[in-house]
Design a protein around this motif. Structure first.
Motif, PDB file in Angstrom:
ATOM      1  N   GLY A 333     -31.068  -4.993  15.407  1.00 25.87           N
ATOM      2  CA  GLY A 333     -29.488  -4.409  15.170  1.00 25.87           C
ATOM      3  C   GLY A 333     -28.564  -5.242  16.127  1.00 25.87           C
ATOM      4  O   GLY A 333     -28.810  -6.599  16.273  1.00 25.87           O
ATOM      5  N   SER A 334     -27.529  -4.666  16.566  1.00 26.15           N
ATOM      6  CA  SER A 334     -26.642  -5.677  17.108  1.00 26.15           C
ATOM      7  C   SER A 334     -25.911  -4.981  18.664  1.00 26.15           C
ATOM      8  O   SER A 334     -26.247  -3.556  18.567  1.00 26.15           O
ATOM      9  CB  SER A 334     -25.469  -5.999  16.440  1.00 26.15           C
ATOM     10  OG  SER A 334     -24.774  -4.623  15.781  1.00 26.15           O
ATOM     11  N   VAL A 335     -25.389  -5.558  19.188  1.00 23.81           N
ATOM     12  CA  VAL A 335     -24.658  -4.926  20.507  1.00 23.81           C
ATOM     13  C   VAL A 335     -23.449  -4.317  20.060  1.00 23.81           C
ATOM     14  O   VAL A 335     -22.824  -4.802  18.937  1.00 23.81           O
ATOM     15  CB  VAL A 335     -24.551  -5.806  21.679  1.00 23.81           C
ATOM     16  CG1 VAL A 335     -26.076  -6.198  22.173  1.00 23.81           C
ATOM     17  CG2 VAL A 335     -23.654  -6.884  21.128  1.00 23.81           C
ATOM     18  N   GLU A 336     -22.776  -3.582  20.870  1.00 21.42           N
ATOM     19  CA  GLU A 336     -21.711  -2.786  20.635  1.00 21.42           C
ATOM     20  C   GLU A 336     -20.664  -3.072  21.744  1.00 21.42           C
ATOM     21  O   GLU A 336     -20.903  -2.922  22.936  1.00 21.42           O
ATOM     22  CB  GLU A 336     -21.769  -1.385  20.432  1.00 21.42           C
ATOM     23  CG  GLU A 336     -20.606  -0.787  19.997  1.00 21.42           C
ATOM     24  CD  GLU A 336     -20.621   0.884  19.620  1.00 21.42           C
ATOM     25  OE1 GLU A 336     -19.755   1.389  19.487  1.00 21.42           O
ATOM     26  OE2 GLU A 336     -21.695   1.137  19.618  1.00 21.42           O
ATOM     27  N   SER A 337     -19.494  -3.764  21.648  1.00 24.18           N
ATOM     28  CA  SER A 337     -18.743  -4.283  22.595  1.00 24.18           C
ATOM     29  C   SER A 337     -17.688  -3.346  22.964  1.00 24.18           C
ATOM     30  O   SER A 337     -17.314  -2.403  22.346  1.00 24.18           O
ATOM     31  CB  SER A 337     -18.129  -5.681  22.042  1.00 24.18           C
ATOM     32  OG  SER A 337     -18.862  -6.742  22.055  1.00 24.18           O
ATOM     33  N   PHE A 338     -17.296  -3.340  24.141  1.00 26.68           N
ATOM     34  CA  PHE A 338     -16.146  -2.271  24.618  1.00 26.68           C
ATOM     35  C   PHE A 338     -15.217  -2.857  25.628  1.00 26.68           C
ATOM     36  O   PHE A 338     -15.739  -3.803  26.422  1.00 26.68           O
ATOM     37  CB  PHE A 338     -16.694  -0.950  24.936  1.00 26.68           C
ATOM     38  CG  PHE A 338     -17.311  -0.956  26.254  1.00 26.68           C
ATOM     39  CD1 PHE A 338     -16.755  -0.417  27.315  1.00 26.68           C
ATOM     40  CD2 PHE A 338     -18.740  -1.570  26.499  1.00 26.68           C
ATOM     41  CE1 PHE A 338     -17.598  -0.427  28.630  1.00 26.68           C
ATOM     42  CE2 PHE A 338     -19.329  -1.420  27.690  1.00 26.68           C
ATOM     43  CZ  PHE A 338     -18.862  -0.750  28.698  1.00 26.68           C
ATOM     44  N   THR A 339     -14.340  -2.413  26.121  1.00 23.26           N
ATOM     45  CA  THR A 339     -13.332  -2.642  27.192  1.00 23.26           C
ATOM     46  C   THR A 339     -12.712  -1.403  27.955  1.00 23.26           C
ATOM     47  O   THR A 339     -12.900  -0.280  27.207  1.00 23.26           O
ATOM     48  CB  THR A 339     -12.144  -3.629  26.748  1.00 23.26           C
ATOM     49  OG1 THR A 339     -11.395  -2.808  25.750  1.00 23.26           O
ATOM     50  CG2 THR A 339     -12.660  -4.843  26.187  1.00 23.26           C
TER      51      THR A 339
END
Length: 415
Positions: A333-339
């Motif tokens: 899968g993939s990573v999920e980015s956030f701020t």
């Protein structure tokens, strides 16, 4: 003595109407092996049950002091002899088990192994002997009854032997478990955990936990953290997560991107774990200076972002397969980015928390989880303490059936 009125051979002859004759006849037909000594320790009753037990006919012992021949290979007192003489000095040597003989008026109980020469075999006999007094308080006889407890004694000895073997195995297992625990504990870099500043709790269901929490900082200061939950619990689960540890530290030291760490750990587990074993996990990378982060979740409950007012801000769904299941890139899968703009905390936990089951069979569930995390008093910033208290209230002393772990990572306003 003569034998009249059909009395058993060797039994004292008495007129059948006399009370003594009735007592002798009664003892003669008792199903309990019994013999009686007079005040001079001569045999005056040796009933048929005693003959069957010892293999010695009454005719060989009546009127003699040689009743010992039925039980031993050499002369020695029987319990009835000790009662007759009131000499208890040798009772500890003669019997392996016995009552306190200080008050023998009511009889004395003893047990020991007897060689039984006439039968040619050892038997374990439980013996009771009691005195008989006349109206003036003078000793006139001692009655001894016998019970063959050989079978139960042998069973007891076998049980004790098995218990001893089990105890040896248990102690060996405990030593090996302690050694394994030390090895596992030494894999975790407590200094790196301390430097990372994360808060966590691991509550194992058994001596070993299949849950593991790791945290370390890369050379550029980025914070990496991981909560891993191996299949099952106990030592097998703990060993399953062991390959993860050094690989995690190695890749963080190199400053690898989060997805690269996930791929490398998955490769290690796919090639090291047996079929059916895998590691559910959540990994996080935070750049606190830029207020940026990445989250990867595979197989454990969703990761939640909670602000300082204990409000639910965001959820990072578990939409990837656990580590160690498949080599396929799509499985990663993939990573999920956030701020984040204001201080917050990431909360990661193993499924043992939401699946913790009460005595009524009710799971802790997500509703109670959110209640514990988002309704904490604003003056109390201890999310782990609040969750722990909620779990205790739910379980009400019942043991958890799976490992329970929680990891709280701060997302600060300033680095």
């Amino acid at each position: 003595m003569s034998n009249t009125n059909g009395a058993h051979p060797g039994t004292a002859a008495t007129e059948p109407t006399h009370p003594t004759a009735f007592a002798v006849t009664l003892m003669e037909h008792l199903v309990v092996p019994t013999f009686v000594l007079d005040a001079e320790q001569r045999v005056i009753v040796w009933n048929r049950a005693c003959e069957r037990l010892t293999g010695i006919p009454a005719s060989q012992v009546m009127g003699t002091r040689e009743h010992w021949r039925a039980f031993y290979d050499a002369p020695r007192p029987c319990l009835a002899d000790l009662v007759a003489t009131s000499d208890w000095s040798a009772i500890n040597k003669l019997y392996t088990t016995h009552d306190d003989p200080s008050t023998p008026d009511h009889g004395v109980h003893a047990e020991n192994w007897c060689s039984m020469p006439a039968r040619g075999e050892q038997r374990y006999l439980a013996v009771d002997a009691g005195p008989v007094f006349d109206g003036a308080g003078q000793l006139i006889a001692v009655v001894e009854t016998l019970c063959d407890n050989t079978d139960s004694k042998l069973t007891q000895l076998r049980v004790q032997e098995q218990a001893s073997i089990l105890q040896i195995h248990y102690e060996q297992n405990q030593r090996e478990a302690e050694m394994a625990r030390r090895i596992l504990d030494h894999q975790i870099r407590s200094d790196l955990m301390l430097q990372s500043g994360v808060k966590y709790a691991v509550m194992p269901a058994t001596n070993f936990s299949g849950d593991m929490v790791l945290a370390a900082r890369a050379p550029d200061g980025r914070l990496y953290a991981m909560l891993a939950d191996a299949t099952g619990h106990g030592l097998a689960a703990a060993v399953s997560v062991l390959p993860v540890v050094q690989e995690f530290y190695r890749l963080v030291e190199q400053g690898q991107p989060l997805i690269g760490i996930v791929e490398s750990i998955n490769f290690v587990l796919v090639n090291s774990l047996p079929m059916g074993r895998f590691v559910a996990a959540a990994l996080v990378c935070l750049d606190e200076g830029k207020h940026q982060g990445e989250v990867w979740v595979g197989g454990i409950p969703d990761v939640m972002l909670i602000d300082t007012a204990h409000q639910y801000v965001r959820r990072f769904d578990s939409r990837c397969l656990p580590l160690g299941v498949s080599r396929e890139a799509d499985a990663i899968g993939s990573v999920e980015s956030f701020t984040w703009d204001s201080p917050a905390r990431l909360v990661m936990l193993s499924d043992g928390v939401v699946e913790a089951t009460s005595t009524a069979g009710e799971a802790f569930g997500e509703a109670r989880l959110l209640e514990a995390l988002t309704h904490t008093h604003t003056q109390n910033d201890d999310l782990i303490g609040s969750l722990h208290a909620a779990l205790n209230a739910h379980l009400k002393g019942a043991a958890a059936h799976d490992d329970m772990s929680v990891l709280v990572i701060g997302c600060p306003a300033t680095p």
